[in-house]
Design a protein around this motif. Structure first.
Motif, short mmCIF file in Angstrom:
data_model
loop_
_atom_site.label_atom_id
_atom_site.label_comp_id
_atom_site.label_asym_id
_atom_site.label_seq_id
_atom_site.Cartn_x
_atom_site.Cartn_y
_atom_site.Cartn_z
N GLU A 1 -27.46 19.97 -17.77
CA GLU A 1 -28.12 19.48 -18.98
C GLU A 1 -29.58 19.92 -19.02
O GLU A 1 -30.08 20.43 -20.03
CB GLU A 1 -28.03 17.96 -19.01
CG GLU A 1 -28.70 17.32 -20.21
CD GLU A 1 -28.68 15.80 -20.09
OE1 GLU A 1 -27.62 15.21 -20.37
OE2 GLU A 1 -29.71 15.21 -19.72
N GLY B 1 -44.61 3.11 -30.16
CA GLY B 1 -44.28 4.54 -30.14
C GLY B 1 -43.11 4.93 -29.27
O GLY B 1 -42.86 6.11 -29.09
N ARG C 1 -36.22 14.01 -22.06
CA ARG C 1 -35.21 13.18 -21.39
C ARG C 1 -34.27 13.99 -20.51
O ARG C 1 -33.91 15.11 -20.84
CB ARG C 1 -34.46 12.29 -22.39
CG ARG C 1 -33.75 12.97 -23.51
CD ARG C 1 -33.48 11.91 -24.61
NE ARG C 1 -32.52 12.42 -25.58
CZ ARG C 1 -32.84 13.24 -26.58
NH1 ARG C 1 -34.11 13.65 -26.72
NH2 ARG C 1 -31.91 13.66 -27.42
N VAL C 2 -33.97 13.36 -19.39
CA VAL C 2 -33.09 13.97 -18.39
C VAL C 2 -32.09 12.90 -17.98
O VAL C 2 -32.36 11.71 -18.11
CB VAL C 2 -33.89 14.44 -17.15
CG1 VAL C 2 -34.77 15.62 -17.48
CG2 VAL C 2 -34.74 13.31 -16.58
N THR C 3 -30.93 13.34 -17.52
CA THR C 3 -29.97 12.36 -17.02
C THR C 3 -30.04 12.34 -15.51
O THR C 3 -29.91 13.38 -14.85
CB THR C 3 -28.55 12.71 -17.49
OG1 THR C 3 -28.55 12.76 -18.92
CG2 THR C 3 -27.55 11.66 -17.03
N PHE D 1 -37.02 9.38 -19.27
CA PHE D 1 -38.04 10.26 -19.83
C PHE D 1 -38.86 10.79 -18.65
O PHE D 1 -39.54 10.03 -17.98
CB PHE D 1 -38.96 9.49 -20.78
CG PHE D 1 -38.32 9.09 -22.09
CD1 PHE D 1 -36.97 9.29 -22.34
CD2 PHE D 1 -39.10 8.51 -23.09
CE1 PHE D 1 -36.39 8.91 -23.55
CE2 PHE D 1 -38.53 8.13 -24.30
CZ PHE D 1 -37.18 8.32 -24.53
N THR E 1 -30.40 7.79 -18.76
CA THR E 1 -31.30 8.74 -19.40
C THR E 1 -32.72 8.30 -19.07
O THR E 1 -33.08 7.14 -19.24
CB THR E 1 -31.10 8.72 -20.92
OG1 THR E 1 -29.83 9.27 -21.22
CG2 THR E 1 -32.17 9.56 -21.62
N GLY F 1 -44.28 9.23 -23.26
CA GLY F 1 -43.10 8.42 -23.58
C GLY F 1 -42.87 8.23 -25.07
O GLY F 1 -42.07 7.41 -25.48
N MET F 2 -43.55 9.00 -25.90
CA MET F 2 -43.47 8.78 -27.35
C MET F 2 -42.38 9.61 -28.03
O MET F 2 -41.82 9.18 -29.03
CB MET F 2 -44.85 9.07 -27.95
CG MET F 2 -44.98 8.83 -29.43
SD MET F 2 -44.57 10.29 -30.39
CE MET F 2 -46.16 11.12 -30.44
N CYS F 3 -42.09 10.81 -27.51
CA CYS F 3 -41.22 11.70 -28.29
C CYS F 3 -39.80 11.81 -27.73
O CYS F 3 -38.87 12.11 -28.47
CB CYS F 3 -41.83 13.09 -28.38
SG CYS F 3 -41.73 14.03 -26.85
N GLY F 4 -39.62 11.60 -26.45
CA GLY F 4 -38.28 11.63 -25.87
C GLY F 4 -37.71 13.02 -25.66
O GLY F 4 -36.56 13.15 -25.24
N VAL F 5 -38.47 14.09 -25.91
CA VAL F 5 -37.92 15.42 -25.72
C VAL F 5 -37.68 15.71 -24.24
O VAL F 5 -36.83 16.52 -23.89
CB VAL F 5 -38.84 16.51 -26.34
CG1 VAL F 5 -40.15 16.63 -25.60
CG2 VAL F 5 -38.13 17.85 -26.37
N ARG G 1 -31.40 22.19 -21.77
CA ARG G 1 -32.49 21.64 -22.58
C ARG G 1 -33.76 22.48 -22.46
O ARG G 1 -34.51 22.61 -23.42
CB ARG G 1 -32.78 20.18 -22.21
CG ARG G 1 -31.69 19.22 -22.68
CD ARG G 1 -32.08 17.76 -22.49
NE ARG G 1 -33.20 17.35 -23.32
CZ ARG G 1 -33.11 17.04 -24.60
NH1 ARG G 1 -31.95 17.08 -25.22
NH2 ARG G 1 -34.19 16.69 -25.27
N ASN H 1 -28.80 19.54 -26.81
CA ASN H 1 -29.86 20.20 -27.59
C ASN H 1 -29.57 19.99 -29.06
O ASN H 1 -28.42 20.04 -29.49
CB ASN H 1 -29.87 21.70 -27.29
CG ASN H 1 -30.58 22.02 -25.99
OD1 ASN H 1 -31.31 21.19 -25.46
ND2 ASN H 1 -30.36 23.21 -25.48
#
Ligand SMILES: Cc1cc2nc3c(=O)[nH]c(=O)nc-3n(C[C@H](O)[C@H](O)[C@H](O)COP(=O)(O)OP(=O)(O)OC[C@H]3O[C@@H](n4cnc5c(N)ncnc54)[C@H](O)[C@@H]3O)c2cc1C
Ligand SMILES: Cc1cc2nc3c(=O)[nH]c(=O)nc-3n(C[C@H](O)[C@H](O)[C@H](O)COP(=O)(O)OP(=O)(O)OC[C@H]3O[C@@H](n4cnc5c(N)ncnc54)[C@H](O)[C@@H]3O)c2cc1C
Ligand code: SF4
Ligand code: SF4
Ligand code: FES
Lengths: 467, 280
Positions: free
Chosen positions: B252, A242, B226-228, B235, B233, B220-224, B256, A255
């Motif tokens: 950023e 996943g 994420r930050v730098t 999660f 990058t 950790g599945m979707c990655g939305v 986001r 975005n």
């Protein structure tokens, strides 16, 4: 033509009725509508009942294909479903999403004549017929053994292990991280390809068999494998693959740039397409680029299309090399997805609010075959092309999540983060722990995950009854 | 289902919710969070753990009523249930003997930094607490902080308590404390995290912040999320939520977090908040 002893070859593969493209591209309902009994019987009659059926060798779980097809031809659907279920506990699902054209059907002798028997469609027909008959009867359950098994992950691998072991008299609990069981079948594969009601039915069947279903439980966080082993006699890990990959190119955190998992989860698990009745938002983009050429990419593209976007699939090789199922590529083409082959994104540009507005790509040409046997794509110099986009969905692959290995002692992990397990038994390097499905192989297929679950269940049962 | 044990507004617009979630309570550590859904149709939202009781099997979150889901949660009464409380997620805040630590909390972060401050104190640190708010009436849990801090200092925008102004005054605060600070830990809204980090950079004090990007699964599945951070990058749900505040790409993150601003208003415009049909 005189009537001969020999059965005449019927080389007309019966098409399955589908929603027309111009209709279905505006809804999330299932695309393929399934055979009527008449069509199913006609299609079944095309099978030659080969004495040494090649088709069976193409099925990872070796379903007795001629036998179930013969039952359909004789209109004994009840017998047909029993034969199917001897080997495949999720026929309604496999009949829909198995890559049949590369598995059972490609081996069918009639493939040489260009018209393999539609084995997958027939499998689906039986499963749907069974569902129409009301709640399936429960199989006999062996006397209780007093043994307890914890299954991590409610995807096809975990569901299979649970179904097999509960029938053998063991106590089974599935622990699932999300709030719904089903794994990729629930959060990944869209409704228009696999209605969620079908997955729910399979999960409900397990509940009726007595499997304990625990959702909202992240193994490794809520409780570790080591801790589960104190309470359970054996643990099966079916945690899937996943963890989404990104390409690490500039602008990827703008975005509007999504992983396929995020995009599909918002739509499928969270039902964003029904926003605001369901509360998780999903954007209705205008121009979407989907990066990748597998089933996941097709699912993203066709979902974005249904939300009203103009959609491009960006794939770095050509159509021949695309790993997605042919049927899905054709569906996407019919629905109006645009394909940009031999194209690779190299960076994204954003607007002043941090939203992606452009995708810069290079065109590719195909060179020598690489390790995978496919011709390696090579960038063509000076071929940079800019596409205006307001969303990009990255669908280039997933690998297993490190959460479980990193919180478990003595569990060996391979290079890509996959849990190392014996292919025949599912045994891991840790005592009393088995694993199977995508978590061991990396992203693969439903039927392979199911097959791995079967083998592991057998091995776990053997272990539990001899210890 | 997870039962509501306590629910109340502790200061205007900030709510406390105690939920029965024994499995989470057993494993909870300072700096971790849970993901909740308020009803079957609900969005998954992350909230930091502000307290927990392993014996009682309860966890407590404190949140700002800011939008649709937090509004639903705020309306919950004792005895009601919600369908999802999953966790504890994220990595615990690293608790070591640093020496002298300044814990800075604002808004909901006053709640979530409390268990961190408590653990730091227990680990042998000198703890100073700095609380930030628009006005004095927005402070809470002060007696808790008094019990574990060398001193509790306040900043209010309107000057009704302690220093007047914004967290930009951090260098002055540190100077007035008169002791060298070995580490700053900040919990609260993104602006507090950012401006606190900006203000501490010239002081050369290592500053850790608990980031709050948009999340869905928290595993950790979707990655939305994420930050730098630095060049990488990350999660936030699995690599964080704590990161070095001097390395975070704040611009950023701020962008986001605004990704769904337009959609977030829809439920209100359609007055779904009255007829959303939740069973909770
Ligand atoms: C969009 C998409 C389309 C696909 N299309 C097809 C197709 O057409 N045909 C096909 O055959 N295959 C397809 N696949 C692949 C197929 O879905 C997978 O190979 C299969 O689901 C793997 O099953 P699994 O049980 O190993 O894992 P999964 O289905 O991934 O299930 C794993 C489950 O474990 C849970 N989990 C993970 N970590 C934890 C934890 N720490 N604690 C508790 N639970 C945890 C996850 O939430 C998940 O529910 C597709 C995949 C995707 C993503
Ligand atoms: C690790 C973590 C811990 C947090 N802890 C707390 C806490 O202890 N107390 C608290 O008040 N808030 C906390 N937050 C923020 C909280 O999650 C959001 O305020 C909440 O999701 C708002 O949801 P809503 O539906 O009420 O508002 P909405 O109107 O939907 O959103 C308001 C704003 O909240 C943010 N947001 C929206 N959806 C999400 C989401 N799914 N995940 C994260 N942020 C979102 C966005 O920036 C948005 O603009 C935390 C966030 C993270 C990531
Ligand atoms: S399970 Fe898949 S491979 Fe096996 S017969 Fe059915 S469709 Fe073919
Ligand atoms: S190979 Fe084809 S024709 Fe022969 S038994 Fe299998 S399905 Fe029937
Ligand atoms: S919330 Fe999905 S990966 Fe972090």
């Amino acid at each position: 033509m005189a009537k001969t002893q020999k059965k005449t070859l019927d080389l007309v593969r019966r098409e399955m009725p589908k929603q027309p493209p111009e209709v279905r591209r505006h809804n999330f309902q299932e695309v393929a509508l399934g055979y009527s009994p008449e069509l199913a019987v006609e299609e079944a009659r095309r099978c030659l009942q080969c004495p040494k059926p090649a088709c069976v060798s193409g099925c990872p779980v070796e379903i007795n294909i001629p036998a179930f097809i013969d039952a359909i031809a004789r209109r004994d659907f009840g017998q047909g479903i029993r034969i199917l279920k001897e080997k495949n506990c999720l026929p309604a699902i496999c009949g829909r999403v198995c890559p049949q054209e590369d598995q059972c059907e490609i081996k069918c002798v009639l493939t040489r004549k260009g018209a393999p028997v539609a084995i997958g469609r027939l499998e689906r027909f039986l499963a749907d017929w069974e569902a129409e008959q009301g709640e399936p009867e429960l199989p006999p359950i062996a006397p209780p053994t007093g043994k307890k098994i914890a299954v991590v992950g409610g995807g096809p691998a975990g569901l299979t292990v649970a179904g097999d072991l509960i029938q053998l008299g063991h106590q089974v609990t599935i622990f699932e991280a999300l709030h719904k069981m089903g794994g990729v079948l629930i959060y990944g594969i869209p409704e228009f390809r696999l209605p969620k009601a079908i997955v729910a039915r399979e999960v409900d069947y397990l509940r009726r068999l007595g499997v304990k279903l625990v959702t909202n439980f992240v193994v490794g966080k809520t409780r570790t494998i080591d801790s589960l082993l104190e309470e359970f006699d054996a643990v099966f890990i079916g945690a899937g693959a996943g963890l989404p990959w990104f390409m690490s190119i500039p602008g990827e955190n703008l975005n509007g740039v999504y992983s396929a998992n995020e995009y599909l989860t918002r739509i499928n698990l969270m039902k964003g397409f029904l926003f605001p009745n369901y509360h998780t938002p999903i954007k209705r983009h205008k121009r979407v680029a989907v990066i990748g050429g597998g089933n996941v990419a097709m699912d993203c593209a066709r979902s974005a299309l249904r939300l009203g976007a103009e959609v491009r699939i960006i794939y770095r090789r050509s159509r021949q090399e695309m790993p997605a199922r042919l049927e899905e590529i054709e569906n996407a083409e019919e629905e109006g997805v645009i394909f940009e082959y031999l194209t690779l994104p190299i960076r994204y540009h954003g607007d002043e609010n941090g939203w992606v507005k452009e995708m810069v790509c290079v065109r590719m040409k195909l060179g020598e075959p690489d390790a995978s046997g496919r011709r390696r794509p090579i960038p063509i110099e000076g071929s940079e092309t800019v596409f205006p986009v307001d969303a990009v969905i990255v669908a280039i692959g997933n690998s297993p999540n490190p959460l479980i290995p990193s919180t478990t002692t003595g569990l060996e992990v391979g290079k890509r983060g996959n849990i190392v397990a014996d292919e025949e038994t599912g045994k891991t390097t840790k005592e009393r722990v088995w694993a199977g499905g995508d978590v061991t192989t990396g992203a693969a297929t439903v039927i392979l995950a199911m097959g791995a679950g079967r083998k592991a269940a057998r091995s776990i049962h053997q272990y539990l009854t001899s210890h | 289902m997870f039962r509501v044990v306590a629910s109340r507004m502790i200061v205007p617009n900030v709510h406390l919710l105690t939920l029965e979630a024994p499995a989470v309570a057993r494993e909870a550590k300072p700096g971790q969070f849970v993901i909740l859904r308020a009803c079957e149709e609900g969005e998954r939202i992350p909230l930091s753990l502000s307290d927990w009781d392993a014996e009682m099997g309860t966890v407590t979150v404190i949140f700002l009523n800011i939008g649709f889901t937090t509004n639903q949660l705020a309306a919950l009464e004792e005895g009601k249930t919600i369908p999802t409380v999953v966790g504890p997620l994220g990595n615990a805040t690293r608790i070591e003997k640093y020496g002298t630590v300044l814990c800075l909390g604002g808004c909901y972060g006053i709640g979530s930094i409390f268990p961190i401050a408590r653990a730091l104190k227990a680990a042998g640190n000198r703890v100073f607490t700095l609380l930030e708010a628009r006005s004095a009436y927005l402070f809470y849990w002060e007696e808790r902080f008094e019990a574990i801090s060398e001193r509790v200092i306040h900043i209010t925008r309107d000057g009704t308590r302690g220093y007047r102004g914004h967290i930009d005054r951090l260098p002055e605060v540190v100077k007035d404390l008169g002791v060298p600070i070995d580490r700053i830990i900040i919990n609260g809204c993104t602006f507090l995290l950012k401006r606190g980090s900006d203000a501490s950079r010239p002081l050369g004090i290592s500053t850790w912040v608990s980031l709050n990007p948009i999340m869905i699964d928290g595993t950790g599945m979707c990655g939305v999320c994420r930050v730098t951070v630095g060049d990488a990058t990350r999660f936030a749900c699995v690599h964080g939520p704590d990161f070095d505040g001097h390395q975070v790409n704040w611009e950023e993150l701020l962008h986001r977090r605004k990704a769904y601003m337009v959609e977030e208003e829809v439920p209100f415009r359609t007055s779904r908040c009255n007829d959303h049909g939740c069973k909770a």
